[in-house]
Write an enzyme that holds these catalytic residues in place. Structure first.
Site, short mmCIF file in Angstrom:
data_model
loop_
_atom_site.label_atom_id
_atom_site.label_comp_id
_atom_site.label_asym_id
_atom_site.label_seq_id
_atom_site.Cartn_x
_atom_site.Cartn_y
_atom_site.Cartn_z
CE LYS A 182 -3.26 -3.08 0.02
NZ LYS A 182 -4.14 -3.62 1.14
C1 PLP Z 1 -4.89 -4.99 1.28
C2 PLP Z 1 -6.37 -5.02 1.41
C3 PLP Z 1 -7.31 -5.03 2.50
C4 PLP Z 1 -6.66 -5.77 3.69
O1 PLP Z 1 -5.59 -5.24 4.42
P1 PLP Z 1 -4.58 -5.92 5.32
O2 PLP Z 1 -3.78 -4.76 5.96
O3 PLP Z 1 -3.70 -6.63 4.40
O4 PLP Z 1 -5.43 -6.80 6.02
C5 PLP Z 1 -8.59 -5.00 2.56
N1 PLP Z 1 -9.18 -4.48 1.40
C6 PLP Z 1 -8.33 -4.06 0.29
C7 PLP Z 1 -9.12 -3.53 -1.08
C8 PLP Z 1 -7.25 -4.25 0.04
O5 PLP Z 1 -6.50 -3.90 -0.94
#
Ligand code: PLP
Length: 389
Positions: A182
């Site tokens: 992210k």
């Molecule tokens: C990465 C992601 C998540 C989950 O986040 P984590 O921190 O990996 O648990 C949820 N929704 C979307 C759209 C994502 O890209």
């Protein structure tokens, strides 16, 4: 030649210093850093309340808990997302209902949402896919008319604004993820933001076993220093202090990350926008987007390859693309729950052609040009004969 992956974190000396300071301090968890992160997120977004949490998935689980999702409740979301956006509903005993997406923006279609509302619908989980804000005005309007909670899964969209308002302060409850791919990372990590004190109190309980030290939440409050009560069934979803410190340090670079991501997106758009073989994602004017993922869609009217062949051609040149996402209900677990292919025809069609190209802060200009060159070469190679353009 270096291998280029679709995403990558950027960690500098300041990040290392921030983590090291915490490691040598009194607290590794439940110290001051998670609180400091929460204040930073409120400043960044204008939201009144933020809670830090273990990861983005826990953030979504907490959001569903705060929204009161329980057995028999339906929650409408998009299939064009990571499975966590729907799994969080299942965790609470609810039923995810999949609305189709818009063919050009790939975000959830408000029209499709409205058509799926039943007396059991409790909430809508919109996902700001690739970082572009969902159509919140339309979704807000639908949610208000039907008494639904609007949850924004903003795992992709930290820094994005919708109609001038920061994501985090647009939906009733917003969730962030700080996974390494992210825009901003803590290794793992997440946050939930809201302007609603009632939701905030529930989120705080949920993060820590359902335990409270606040008199107003206790059944039998006492003044004993050591006293606490468990009043709900929560989890241990705390974020550590060293993760919070890393996320704070990363937030200091958000403007820098944003500027570079925008440069790369602009360059890709310039390169691909006049190629009929490649469809690029359309932007709505309401979204001032910090792009997390750059997605092209192969136009099979002009290309004679399968996506796998295009992916392999890039892979052979050291460019590792990805696909975001396999529609959630295509997964065997969802099939076992009774979901069937054909539910969301637009999402399924888009899925067939999408390919995620590399996009991250430290991607060099040379690497961007290399990606563009290889996409163009693959297009030339796979172009259908006899289709004039
Ligand atoms: C990465 C992601 C998540 C989950 O986040 P984590 O921190 O990996 O648990 C949820 N929704 C979307 C759209 C994502 O890209």
């Amino acid at each position: 030649m270096n291998t280029i992956y679709y995403g990558r974190q950027y960690i500098d000396e300041d990040d290392c210093t921030a983590v090291r300071e915490v490691l040598l301090s009194d607290y590794l968890t439940t110290g001051p850093k998670p609180r400091e992160l929460e204040q930073r997120l409120c400043e960044l977004t204008g939201a009144e309340y933020a809670i830090s949490i273990a990861n983005g998935t826990a953030a979504l689980h907490a959001a569903c808990f705060a929204a009161g999702i329980g057995a028999g409740d339906e929650v409408i979301t998009t299939p064009m997302t990571f499975v966590a956006s729907a799994n969080c509903v299942l965790y609470c005993g609810g039923k995810p209902v999949f609305a189709d997406i818009e063919a050009d923006t790939y975000n959830i279609s408000p029209k499709s949402v409205e058509a799926l509302i039943t007396p059991n619908t409790k909430a809508v989980i919109a996902v700001d896919f690739t970082g572009q804000a969902a159509r919140y005005n339309e979704l807000r309007d639908i949610c208000e008319r039907h008494g639904l909670v609007l949850i924004g899964d903003a795992a992709h969209s930290i820094g994005t604004k919708y109609n001038g308002k920061a994501i985090g302060n647009v939906a009733d409850i917003t969730t962030f993820s700080f996974h390494p791919v992210k825009t901003v990372t803590g290794g793992e990590g997440g946050a939930v933001l809201t302007n609603n004190k009632g939701y905030y109190d529930k989120l705080m309980l949920f993060r820590t076993h359902g335990i409270t030290r606040e008199h107003f939440q206790m059944i039998s409050p006492t003044d004993d220093y050591w006293y606490y009560e468990q009043v709900e069934l929560g989890y241990n979803y705390r974020l550590t202090d060293f993760q919070a410190a890393l996320i704070i340090s990363q937030l200091n670079k958000l403007d820098m990350f944003t500027a570079r991501r925008r440069e790369i997106v602009k360059r890709y758009n310039e390169a691909f926008s006049n190629m009929p073989e490649i469809i690029i994602q359309q932007e709505i004017p309401q979204s001032d987007t910090v792009r997390h993922l750059y997605i092209i869609q192969l136009n099979y009217d002009f290309l004679k390859c399968a996506r796998r062949e295009f992916f392999d051609a890039m892979f052979e040149k050291g460019i590792v693309c990805n696909v975001h996402y396999i529609p959630v209900y295509f997964h065997p677990y969802y099939e076992r729950l009774g979901y069937k292919k054909g539910l969301c025809p637009v999402a399924e069609r888009v899925y067939e052609g999408v390919l995620t190209l590399p996009l991250y802060y430290s991607l060099s200009d040379d690497d961007v040009e290399r990606v563009i060159t290889e996409v163009k070469k693959a297009v030339m190679y796979f172009r259908k004969p006899g289709v004039s353009i």
